[in-house]
Design a protein around this motif. Structure first.
Motif, mmCIF file in Angstrom:
data_model
loop_
_atom_site.group_PDB
_atom_site.id
_atom_site.type_symbol
_atom_site.label_atom_id
_atom_site.label_comp_id
_atom_site.label_asym_id
_atom_site.label_seq_id
_atom_site.Cartn_x
_atom_site.Cartn_y
_atom_site.Cartn_z
ATOM 1 N N HIS A 1 8.168 1.556 0.147
ATOM 2 C CA HIS A 1 9.283 2.331 0.680
ATOM 3 C C HIS A 1 9.381 3.757 0.114
ATOM 4 C CE1 HIS A 1 11.160 1.496 -3.164
ATOM 5 N NE2 HIS A 1 11.244 0.195 -2.913
ATOM 6 N N THR A 2 10.387 4.473 0.594
ATOM 7 C CA THR A 2 10.741 5.843 0.193
ATOM 8 C C THR A 2 9.506 6.749 0.198
ATOM 9 O OG1 THR A 2 10.789 5.045 -2.121
ATOM 10 C CG2 THR A 2 12.895 5.260 -0.990
ATOM 11 N N ARG A 3 9.191 7.375 -0.928
ATOM 12 C CA ARG A 3 8.159 8.410 -0.911
ATOM 13 C C ARG A 3 6.782 7.877 -0.553
ATOM 14 N NH1 ARG A 3 4.659 9.250 -5.176
ATOM 15 N NH2 ARG A 3 4.899 7.891 -6.994
ATOM 16 N N TRP A 4 6.570 6.570 -0.747
ATOM 17 C CA TRP A 4 5.248 6.030 -0.400
ATOM 18 C C TRP A 4 5.023 6.080 1.104
ATOM 19 C CZ3 TRP A 4 2.419 5.887 -4.473
ATOM 20 C CH2 TRP A 4 3.005 5.631 -5.723
ATOM 21 N N LEU A 5 6.100 6.014 1.863
ATOM 22 C CA LEU A 5 5.986 6.186 3.305
ATOM 23 C C LEU A 5 6.108 7.652 3.712
ATOM 24 C CD1 LEU A 5 5.975 5.168 6.276
ATOM 25 C CD2 LEU A 5 8.465 4.961 6.076
ATOM 26 N N ASN B 1 0.847 -1.199 0.000
ATOM 27 C CA ASN B 1 0.000 0.000 0.000
ATOM 28 C C ASN B 1 0.873 1.236 0.000
ATOM 29 O OD1 ASN B 1 0.172 -1.096 3.031
ATOM 30 N ND2 ASN B 1 0.094 1.151 3.120
ATOM 31 N N GLY B 2 0.249 2.349 -0.357
ATOM 32 C CA GLY B 2 0.854 3.653 -0.186
ATOM 33 C C GLY B 2 0.327 4.237 1.118
ATOM 34 N N PRO B 3 -0.817 4.939 1.100
ATOM 35 C CA PRO B 3 -1.386 5.439 2.346
ATOM 36 C C PRO B 3 -1.759 4.304 3.298
ATOM 37 C CG PRO B 3 -2.370 6.544 0.450
ATOM 38 C CD PRO B 3 -1.567 5.403 -0.093
ATOM 39 N N VAL B 4 -1.400 4.466 4.559
ATOM 40 C CA VAL B 4 -1.786 3.498 5.584
ATOM 41 C C VAL B 4 -3.285 3.623 5.830
ATOM 42 C CG1 VAL B 4 -1.515 2.849 8.009
ATOM 43 C CG2 VAL B 4 0.486 3.543 6.665
ATOM 44 N N PRO B 5 -4.031 2.522 5.851
ATOM 45 C CA PRO B 5 -5.476 2.616 6.088
ATOM 46 C C PRO B 5 -5.786 3.173 7.478
ATOM 47 C CG PRO B 5 -4.857 0.440 5.258
ATOM 48 C CD PRO B 5 -3.590 1.140 5.602
ATOM 49 N N ASP B 6 -6.839 3.928 7.555
ATOM 50 C CA ASP B 6 -7.311 4.442 8.835
ATOM 51 C C ASP B 6 -7.822 3.252 9.652
ATOM 52 O OD1 ASP B 6 -8.640 5.571 10.975
ATOM 53 O OD2 ASP B 6 -9.721 7.054 9.793
ATOM 54 N N PRO B 7 -7.203 2.928 10.784
ATOM 55 C CA PRO B 7 -7.643 1.752 11.550
ATOM 56 C C PRO B 7 -9.070 1.864 12.048
ATOM 57 C CG PRO B 7 -6.094 3.091 12.822
ATOM 58 C CD PRO B 7 -6.069 3.620 11.423
ATOM 59 N N ALA B 8 -9.562 3.079 12.201
ATOM 60 C CA ALA B 8 -10.935 3.249 12.666
ATOM 61 C C ALA B 8 -11.947 2.754 11.644
ATOM 62 C CB ALA B 8 -11.192 4.723 12.991
ATOM 63 N N LEU B 9 -11.500 2.607 10.394
ATOM 64 C CA LEU B 9 -12.409 2.173 9.334
ATOM 65 C C LEU B 9 -12.350 0.663 9.083
ATOM 66 C CD1 LEU B 9 -11.837 5.026 6.715
ATOM 67 C CD2 LEU B 9 -13.650 4.838 8.432
ATOM 68 N N LEU B 10 -11.422 -0.015 9.752
ATOM 69 C CA LEU B 10 -11.303 -1.455 9.534
ATOM 70 C C LEU B 10 -12.297 -2.204 10.406
ATOM 71 C CD1 LEU B 10 -7.448 -1.983 9.221
ATOM 72 C CD2 LEU B 10 -9.107 -1.163 7.548
ATOM 73 N N GLY B 11 -12.639 -3.403 9.969
ATOM 74 C CA GLY B 11 -13.623 -4.188 10.692
ATOM 75 C C GLY B 11 -14.062 -5.355 9.844
ATOM 76 N N PRO B 12 -15.245 -5.906 10.083
ATOM 77 C CA PRO B 12 -15.681 -7.123 9.391
ATOM 78 C C PRO B 12 -15.621 -7.049 7.874
ATOM 79 C CG PRO B 12 -17.145 -6.624 11.208
ATOM 80 C CD PRO B 12 -16.218 -5.454 11.088
ATOM 81 N N LYS B 13 -15.818 -5.858 7.306
ATOM 82 C CA LYS B 13 -15.801 -5.749 5.843
ATOM 83 C C LYS B 13 -14.427 -5.379 5.291
ATOM 84 C CE LYS B 13 -20.707 -4.609 5.417
ATOM 85 N NZ LYS B 13 -21.702 -3.634 4.895
ATOM 86 N N ALA B 14 -13.464 -5.192 6.166
ATOM 87 C CA ALA B 14 -12.095 -4.862 5.747
ATOM 88 C C ALA B 14 -11.129 -5.337 6.827
ATOM 89 C CB ALA B 14 -11.944 -3.370 5.494
ATOM 90 N N ASP B 15 -11.112 -6.649 7.043
ATOM 91 C CA ASP B 15 -10.344 -7.245 8.137
ATOM 92 C C ASP B 15 -8.933 -7.632 7.692
ATOM 93 O OD1 ASP B 15 -11.712 -7.175 10.543
ATOM 94 O OD2 ASP B 15 -12.976 -8.875 10.039
ATOM 95 N N TRP B 16 -8.181 -6.668 7.208
ATOM 96 C CA TRP B 16 -6.835 -6.959 6.710
ATOM 97 C C TRP B 16 -5.952 -7.546 7.819
ATOM 98 C CZ3 TRP B 16 -7.019 -6.691 1.679
ATOM 99 C CH2 TRP B 16 -7.851 -5.765 1.054
ATOM 100 N N LEU B 17 -5.290 -8.656 7.504
ATOM 101 C CA LEU B 17 -4.371 -9.272 8.464
ATOM 102 C C LEU B 17 -3.144 -8.394 8.680
ATOM 103 C CD1 LEU B 17 -3.288 -11.579 10.211
ATOM 104 C CD2 LEU B 17 -2.497 -12.700 8.115
ATOM 105 N N TRP B 18 -2.654 -7.789 7.614
ATOM 106 C CA TRP B 18 -1.586 -6.807 7.751
ATOM 107 C C TRP B 18 -1.687 -5.800 6.627
ATOM 108 C CZ3 TRP B 18 0.645 -11.788 6.226
ATOM 109 C CH2 TRP B 18 1.184 -11.819 4.936
ATOM 110 N N PHE B 19 -1.011 -4.671 6.806
ATOM 111 C CA PHE B 19 -0.724 -3.769 5.698
ATOM 112 C C PHE B 19 0.786 -3.683 5.585
ATOM 113 C CE2 PHE B 19 -0.762 -0.710 9.270
ATOM 114 C CZ PHE B 19 0.426 -0.015 9.030
ATOM 115 N N MET B 20 1.300 -3.376 4.391
ATOM 116 C CA MET B 20 2.740 -3.194 4.224
ATOM 117 C C MET B 20 2.979 -2.009 3.293
ATOM 118 S SD MET B 20 5.811 -5.807 3.232
ATOM 119 C CE MET B 20 5.430 -5.831 1.474
ATOM 120 N N THR B 21 3.335 -0.886 3.912
ATOM 121 C CA THR B 21 3.568 0.343 3.161
ATOM 122 C C THR B 21 4.826 0.198 2.315
ATOM 123 O OG1 THR B 21 2.610 1.529 5.028
ATOM 124 C CG2 THR B 21 3.775 2.842 3.363
#
Length: 339
Positions: A303-307, A281-301
């Protein structure tokens, strides 16, 4: 009242005995087979890690970061940036066998990360075997049909490269480092050679590597991670549960919300048979929006400008997100993960 650390520690203890934590409120799994790695000879370290991942799935999300090795700041640039901005380290670091000159160093960094208690993910920007290594060569075409015929020049070149990387992964196996192995990433796009020839070619490549790595090279430390390109999550590309342990998709779009539609697309294919991750991913997902319909096990941003780019992740939001109860950072991982 349970603290954030108490909750994570409880998960870790459950995973250590290869049991899933029903007491943590996770929805029951539909199939016990879902908890089993596809490789029946999987190492104890790989099995233990996989049980831990299942124990988190649908209630917590691991923080992750891809490293690079080409800036003046060196391969720790991203980790140092996160430490300065958030005061935390990610639970998972992504490595890449992209350049021969860095392969041995990748293994050393991955080993050090594992022994310090972190989780290791590795991908491979595989340069077209008949051209050479490197990112640009991974986007050039390669005759996959010919490469799948034993004895052809294309096949000899492909097997040479495949066996070379197997040797690197064997070093980590012998060091008892479990690896989230992410080959042929973004396969459903048309920018890398392994995605240019359609789903049947990709599935044949996947099956060949899986068989060679598990049966011939006995790389029993691998957890096999399948990663669609988010623009094209299509069931035609799915190799099947018998060779896949975790599935996911990626996206770099700004303001992407909770990514529920993309999560649903992957889940429509794999169901509850494997956990689902946001493998890049580029932008880190807002954790407040995660839940049953977006239960990602992990995110992986990435490197460099994407972070570090403020158009991707502002320091203020990174600090807020990494402190959330939903996200697991390195200090919250169980001590037994140290190789």
């Amino acid at each position: 009242m349970l603290t954030r650390r108490d909750t994570i520690t409880g998960m870790a203890g459950a995973a250590a005995t290869l049991a899933l934590p029903a007491q943590l409120g996770a929805r029951p799994l539909e199939s016990p087979a879902a908890r089993t790695l596809s490789n029946p000879r999987a190492s104890p370290e790989a099995r233990r890690l996989y049980a831990y991942l299942w124990s988190l799935y649908r209630s917590k999300t691991l923080t992750g970061q891809q490293e690079q090795n080409f800036t003046p700041q060196g391969s720790r640039m991203e980790l140092d940036y996160l430490q300065r901005v958030t005061g935390e380290q990610p639970a998972l670091v992504g490595f890449d066998y992209i350049e021969p000159k860095d392969e041995l160093a990748v293994n050393e960094r991955a080993t050090a990360w594992s022994r310090s208690g972190g989780i290791v993910s590795i991908c491979w920007h595989w340069g077209a075997p008949d051209i050479g290594t490197g990112y640009e060569n991974s986007k050039k075409d390669f005759d996959v049909a010919a490469a799948l015929k034993p004895g052809t020049p294309a096949n000899v070149a492909m097997m040479r490269d495949m066996d070379h990387i197997a040797g690197l992964l064997a070093v980590l196996r012998d060091r008892r480092v479990p690896v989230l192995w992410r080959p042929f990433h973004e396969f459903s796009g048309d920018w890398f050679w392994w995605g240019k020839h359609g789903p049947d070619a990709l599935k044949a490549l996947w099956a060949l590597m899986y068989d060679r790595y598990t049966r011939v090279h006995r790389l029993d430390n691998l957890v096999w991670v399948l990663g669609w390109a988010g623009q094209n999550v299509d069931a035609a590309w799915y190799p099947g549960r018998e060779t896949v342990d975790i599935a996911g998709a990626d996206i770099y779009a700004k303001d992407h919300g909770n990514l529920a539609p993309m999560f649903a697309q992957v889940k429509a294919i794999v169901g509850d048979s494997v956990p689902i991750c946001l493998h890049e991913n580029g932008p880190v997902p807002d954790p407040a929006l995660l839940g049953p319909k977006a239960d990602w096990l992990w995110f992986m941003t990435w490197h460099t400008r994407w972070l570090t780019g403020r158009d991707q992740n502002t320091p203020e939001l990174l600090k807020q997100y990494f402190a959330s109860d939903r996200y697991v950072t390195k200090d919250e991982l169980p001590a037994w993960l140290k190789a």
